[in-house]
Design a protein around this motif. Structure first.
Motif, PDB file in Angstrom:
ATOM      1  N   SER A 101       0.822  -1.226   0.000  1.00 29.24           N
ATOM      2  CA  SER A 101       0.000   0.000   0.000  1.00 29.24           C
ATOM      3  C   SER A 101       0.848   1.265   0.000  1.00 29.24           C
ATOM      4  O   SER A 101       0.533   2.244  -0.690  1.00 29.24           O
ATOM      5  N   GLY A 107      -3.676  -1.719  -1.151  1.00 28.45           N
ATOM      6  CA  GLY A 107      -4.000  -0.319  -1.398  1.00 28.45           C
ATOM      7  C   GLY A 107      -5.476   0.004  -1.342  1.00 28.45           C
ATOM      8  O   GLY A 107      -5.855   1.179  -1.383  1.00 28.45           O
ATOM      9  N   ALA A 108      -6.326  -1.033  -1.236  1.00 29.87           N
ATOM     10  CA  ALA A 108      -7.766  -0.764  -1.238  1.00 29.87           C
ATOM     11  C   ALA A 108      -8.178   0.074  -0.028  1.00 29.87           C
ATOM     12  O   ALA A 108      -8.902   1.078  -0.162  1.00 29.87           O
ATOM     13  N   ILE A 109      -7.698  -0.313   1.139  1.00 35.07           N
ATOM     14  CA  ILE A 109      -8.117   0.405   2.354  1.00 35.07           C
ATOM     15  C   ILE A 109      -7.542   1.830   2.336  1.00 35.07           C
ATOM     16  O   ILE A 109      -8.241   2.799   2.625  1.00 35.07           O
ATOM     17  N   GLU A 169      -6.874  -9.343  -1.114  1.00 29.55           N
ATOM     18  CA  GLU A 169      -7.769 -10.026  -0.182  1.00 29.55           C
ATOM     19  C   GLU A 169      -9.144  -9.386  -0.290  1.00 29.55           C
ATOM     20  O   GLU A 169      -9.282  -8.191  -0.529  1.00 29.55           O
ATOM     21  N   ASP A 193      -2.597  -9.520   5.901  1.00 25.24           N
ATOM     22  CA  ASP A 193      -1.426  -8.941   5.245  1.00 25.24           C
ATOM     23  C   ASP A 193      -1.272  -9.611   3.885  1.00 25.24           C
ATOM     24  O   ASP A 193      -1.534 -10.799   3.738  1.00 25.24           O
ATOM     25  N   ASN A 194      -0.860  -8.802   2.925  1.00 24.43           N
ATOM     26  CA  ASN A 194      -0.749  -9.337   1.570  1.00 24.43           C
ATOM     27  C   ASN A 194       0.576 -10.048   1.328  1.00 24.43           C
ATOM     28  O   ASN A 194       0.775 -10.632   0.272  1.00 24.43           O
ATOM     29  N   SER A 200       1.445  -0.179   5.545  1.00 21.51           N
ATOM     30  CA  SER A 200       1.422  -1.624   5.315  1.00 21.51           C
ATOM     31  C   SER A 200       1.235  -2.341   6.638  1.00 21.51           C
ATOM     32  O   SER A 200       1.710  -1.903   7.670  1.00 21.51           O
TER      33      SER A 200
HETATM   34  N1  GLU Z   1      -5.572  -5.952   1.551  1.00 24.43           N
HETATM   35  C1  GLU Z   1      -5.177  -4.694   2.154  1.00 24.43           C
HETATM   36  C2  GLU Z   1      -5.581  -3.528   1.249  1.00 24.43           C
HETATM   37  O1  GLU Z   1      -5.773  -3.691   0.072  1.00 24.43           O
HETATM   38  C3  GLU Z   1      -3.695  -4.578   2.388  1.00 24.43           C
HETATM   39  C4  GLU Z   1      -3.074  -5.571   3.324  1.00 24.43           C
HETATM   40  C5  GLU Z   1      -1.575  -5.266   3.456  1.00 24.43           C
HETATM   41  O2  GLU Z   1      -1.209  -4.104   3.615  1.00 24.43           O
HETATM   42  O3  GLU Z   1      -0.759  -6.186   3.406  1.00 24.43           O
HETATM   43  O4  GLU Z   1      -5.696  -2.408   1.700  1.00 24.43           O
END
Ligand code: GLU
Length: 380
Positions: free
Chosen positions: A19, A57-59, A141, A154-155, A216
């Motif tokens: 992110s 990066g979605a959140i 995710e 966590d990705n 992150s």
């Molecule tokens: N899946 C979360 C998102 O897209 C990120 C998880 C991570 O930072 O590893 O915001």
């Protein structure tokens, strides 16, 4: 392409983008950076590589879109942010790669998809089909529906599971740091960069520490955990710095990074998948005779089982425990735990009498069993 180019040996490559690389501190997409990365990806693809992206990066994007300014979001808020942000994230990828004539496909994953074989096979088929059609799958995710207990969070680990699921040769973690150091460099000025990790030992794990950046979720700890998942299953891993423009071009030009070697030997895909299971559904303890049988490559029969823990379904991954309490193998159970308890300690010919003629006589068939620490020399 030069032989010492770090990506030269790898054909199917999963790239994980954090992110903090894609989204700035104000919650805005780093569009120029993404444009540069997309150019790098297009160049790798033009060299006949199959590329799968795992993008965070979605959140981070969603929180600015929805005007959520609190430092820490509630679970509901971050799930809402993920929902809004995922649309923006997918659009950004589709536009950036679309400029190079590359079509993207979105796949949102929850742990049950990577952990349950029938979902896993289906997701893998979709990803392979997209790759076969020349597209690039963009994976994240499914944060807006994953529940707190059932999520990766966590990705890093998610990308390792995805990489092993599709039998990638390499997983690249683009991060805000250029690899593993003997200690977190932000805290320890004497920390030394480690270019190559041959095997993830407890000493390597200790170096990972626990630091994480502002966006992150994963620090070095989840990266090394990702490394364990990937390398055990035969996928090499690189940690490289992604913050500057054109991070993959920098890497292919020999930029600083840490390479984690894949454990030697290539396990069959089913076995790779079993080895990378995040949480086993139950365990069975076995006697010395069964340990010897497994080491000779035979199946686990109920007669050798002395104790069963947990509730599992047929097809779930279970741990196989030696008499001294050490886990020596993992496998897919051929029976659910209730039936397994009925037949444990019994000879195979009494099992059909107890469970019916169509029941299996093995608890774990040898094709579904992996001895931990053993090298498999089987072509996929
Ligand atoms: N899946 C979360 C998102 O897209 C990120 C998880 C991570 O930072 O590893 O915001």
């Amino acid at each position: 392409m030069s032989a010492n180019q770090p990506l030269a040996p790898y054909r199917r490559v999963t790239i994980k983008i954090g992110s903090a690389l894609l989204v700035d501190k104000a919650g805005q997409l780093r569009a120029d950076w993404l444009a540069g990365l997309a150019e790098d990806i297009a160049a790798l693809k033009a060299e006949n590589r199959e590329i799968v992206i795992v993008s965070s990066g979605a959140i981070a994007l969603g929180r600015s879109l929805l005007g959520l300014s609190a430092t820490t979001l509630t679970l509901e808020q971050s799930q809402a942010a993920a929902s809004a942000g995922q649309i923006a994230l997918s659009q950004a990828w589709a536009a950036a790669l679309g400029r190079h004539g590359i079509v993207t496909g979105q796949i949102l994953i929850t742990p049950n998809i990577t952990e349950e074989r029938r979902y896993f096979l289906n997701a893998r088929t979709t990803i392979r089909t997209l790759l076969g059609l020349g597209a690039i799958p963009i994976i994240n995710e499914n944060d807006s529906v994953a529940t707190a207990e059932i999520r990766y969070g966590d990705n890093d680990r998610l990308s390792a599971r995805v990489a092993t699921m599709i039998e990638a040769d390499l997983l690249v973690l683009l991060s805000d740091i250029d690899g593993l150091y003997t200690a977190p460099p932000a805290k320890d000025p004497d920390a030394v960069h480690i270019p190559l990790v041959e095997a993830i030992t407890p000493a390597i794990e200790a170096m990972a520490g626990g630091a994480a950046s502002h966006l992150s979720r994963g620090g070095m700890t989840t990266k090394v955990e990702a490394g364990k998942i990937a390398t055990l299953a035969g996928t090499a891993m690189i940690i490289a710095k992604g913050t500057e423009p054109h991070p993959l071009a920098t890497l292919t030009a020999g930029g600083k990074h840490t390479l984690f070697h894949a454990a030697t030997g290539r396990a069959q895909s089913r076995k790779r998948w079993i080895m990378g299971t995040l949480a086993v559904a139950g365990s069975v303890q076995i006697d010395g005779g069964a340990v010897r049988a497994l080491k000779q490559g035979r199946s686990l029969l109920p007669v050798g089982v002395t104790r069963i823990a947990g509730n599992f379904q047929r097809g779930d991954t279970i741990a196989i425990i030696a008499p001294d309490g050490r886990e020596i193998a993992r496998g897919l159970s051929g029976l659910d735990s209730a039936d397994a308890r009925r037949v444990m300690g019994r000879q195979s010919d009494t099992i059909t009498a107890l469970l019916g003629a169509d029941s299996r006589s093995e608890l774990v068939h040898r094709d579904n069993l992996v001895l931990l620490g053993a090298k498999e020399e089987v072509e996929p």
